[in-house]
Design a protein around this motif. Structure first.
Motif, PDB file in Angstrom:
ATOM      1  N   LEU A  99       0.836  -1.204   0.000  1.00 27.58           N
ATOM      2  CA  LEU A  99       0.000   0.000   0.000  1.00 27.58           C
ATOM      3  C   LEU A  99       0.866   1.248   0.000  1.00 27.58           C
ATOM      4  CD1 LEU A  99      -1.037   0.954   3.523  1.00 27.58           C
ATOM      5  CD2 LEU A  99      -0.184  -1.345   3.137  1.00 27.58           C
ATOM      6  N   CYS A 101      -1.007   5.084  -0.422  1.00 30.91           N
ATOM      7  CA  CYS A 101      -1.944   5.973   0.275  1.00 30.91           C
ATOM      8  C   CYS A 101      -2.888   5.196   1.189  1.00 30.91           C
ATOM      9  CB  CYS A 101      -2.747   6.811  -0.718  1.00 30.91           C
ATOM     10  SG  CYS A 101      -4.088   5.906  -1.519  1.00 30.91           S
ATOM     11  N   GLY A 102      -3.148   3.933   0.842  1.00 31.81           N
ATOM     12  CA  GLY A 102      -3.988   3.094   1.682  1.00 31.81           C
ATOM     13  C   GLY A 102      -5.478   3.211   1.433  1.00 31.81           C
ATOM     14  N   CYS A 104      -7.342   2.351  -1.081  1.00 32.49           N
ATOM     15  CA  CYS A 104      -7.944   1.145  -1.677  1.00 32.49           C
ATOM     16  C   CYS A 104      -7.788  -0.072  -0.775  1.00 32.49           C
ATOM     17  CB  CYS A 104      -7.260   0.835  -3.011  1.00 32.49           C
ATOM     18  SG  CYS A 104      -5.521   0.323  -2.814  1.00 32.49           S
ATOM     19  N   THR A 105      -6.913   0.024   0.239  1.00 33.53           N
ATOM     20  CA  THR A 105      -6.439  -1.166   0.949  1.00 33.53           C
ATOM     21  C   THR A 105      -7.525  -1.968   1.676  1.00 33.53           C
ATOM     22  OG1 THR A 105      -4.336  -0.012   1.188  1.00 33.53           O
ATOM     23  CG2 THR A 105      -4.630  -1.990   2.510  1.00 33.53           C
ATOM     24  N   CYS A 136      -6.268   0.180  -7.603  1.00 31.68           N
ATOM     25  CA  CYS A 136      -5.291   0.916  -6.792  1.00 31.68           C
ATOM     26  C   CYS A 136      -4.644   1.931  -7.715  1.00 31.68           C
ATOM     27  CB  CYS A 136      -4.239  -0.037  -6.233  1.00 31.68           C
ATOM     28  SG  CYS A 136      -2.968   0.842  -5.309  1.00 31.68           S
ATOM     29  N   ARG A 137      -4.660   3.178  -7.276  1.00 30.21           N
ATOM     30  CA  ARG A 137      -4.146   4.228  -8.159  1.00 30.21           C
ATOM     31  C   ARG A 137      -2.685   4.557  -7.886  1.00 30.21           C
ATOM     32  NH1 ARG A 137      -9.635   5.197  -7.259  1.00 30.21           N
ATOM     33  NH2 ARG A 137     -10.800   5.683  -9.159  1.00 30.21           N
ATOM     34  N   CYS A 138      -2.082   3.905  -6.880  1.00 29.32           N
ATOM     35  CA  CYS A 138      -0.688   4.293  -6.621  1.00 29.32           C
ATOM     36  C   CYS A 138       0.333   3.187  -6.515  1.00 29.32           C
ATOM     37  CB  CYS A 138      -0.564   5.240  -5.424  1.00 29.32           C
ATOM     38  SG  CYS A 138      -1.577   4.972  -4.014  1.00 29.32           S
TER      39      CYS A 138
HETATM   40 FE1  FES Z   1      -3.304   4.252  -2.879  1.00 28.92          FE
HETATM   41 FE2  FES Z   1      -4.065   1.851  -3.511  1.00 28.92          FE
HETATM   42  S1  FES Z   1      -2.570   2.404  -2.061  1.00 28.92           S
HETATM   43  S2  FES Z   1      -4.961   3.696  -4.132  1.00 28.92           S
END
Ligand code: FES
Ligand code: FES
Length: 163
Positions: A99, A101-102, A104-105, A136-138
């Motif tokens: 993860l 930003c978290g 979507c987690t 997940c965008r990141c």
């Molecule tokens: Fe950021 Fe998945 S950890 S969107």
């Protein structure tokens, strides 16, 4: 608008809430039951950030009216582990940096939890397909997939050791 008394089991506890027929399950879980782990990432059923388990199936809780969950048995991320006792999947996401930003987690882990019940020993391709409804965008998914495969191996090893 008339409100309905809804009764459902969430993370093993019975909850009764008042909700209007127009209210989505994700909002009722978050705002009326305090289960803030189910996130709203899109509201259009694409991202999976709101994923919970309902009666043994992964469900995007923004796609369902709360009244449709009358009598249901629901598991949210809050029911999978605690800060002092992380679920194997949570620990694995932590160890494998699954993860950033978290956001979507919780949905990702809740989906992975169901996936491993449906298919305890998935291939990498099956994991990728299994979480394809969760965006997940990141992270680029590499470490998420690693974390799920590692958790599967750990769960299977624990099962074998217990036999
Ligand atoms: Fe950021 Fe998945 S950890 S969107
Ligand atoms: Fe439910 Fe995105 S908020 S799928």
């Amino acid at each position: 608008m008339t409100k309905h008394i809804l009764k459902m089991t969430v993370n093993g506890e019975t909850h009764e809430v008042l909700a209007e027929p127009r209210e989505l399950l994700v909002y009722v879980l978050r705002e009326k039951m305090g289960m803030k782990g189910a996130h709203v990432g899109c509201d259009t059923s694409h991202c999976g950030a709101c994923t919970v388990e309902i009666d043994g199936k992964s469900v995007k809780s923004c796609t369902m009216f709360a009244v449709q969950a009358q009598g249901a048995n629901i598991t949210t991320i809050e029911g999978l582990g605690s800060p002092d006792g992380l679920h194997v999947l949570q620990q694995s996401f932590k160890e494998h940096h699954g993860l950033q930003c978290g956001y979507c987690t919780p949905g990702m882990i809740t989906r992975a939890h169901r996936l491993l019940q449906e298919n305890p020993n998935p291939t990498e391709a099956e994991v990728r397909f299994g979480i394809s409804g969760n965006i997940c965008r990141c992270t680029g998914y590499q470490n998420i997939v690693k974390a799920i495969l590692s958790a599967a191996a750990e769960i299977n090893a624990a099962k074998e050791a217990a036999q």
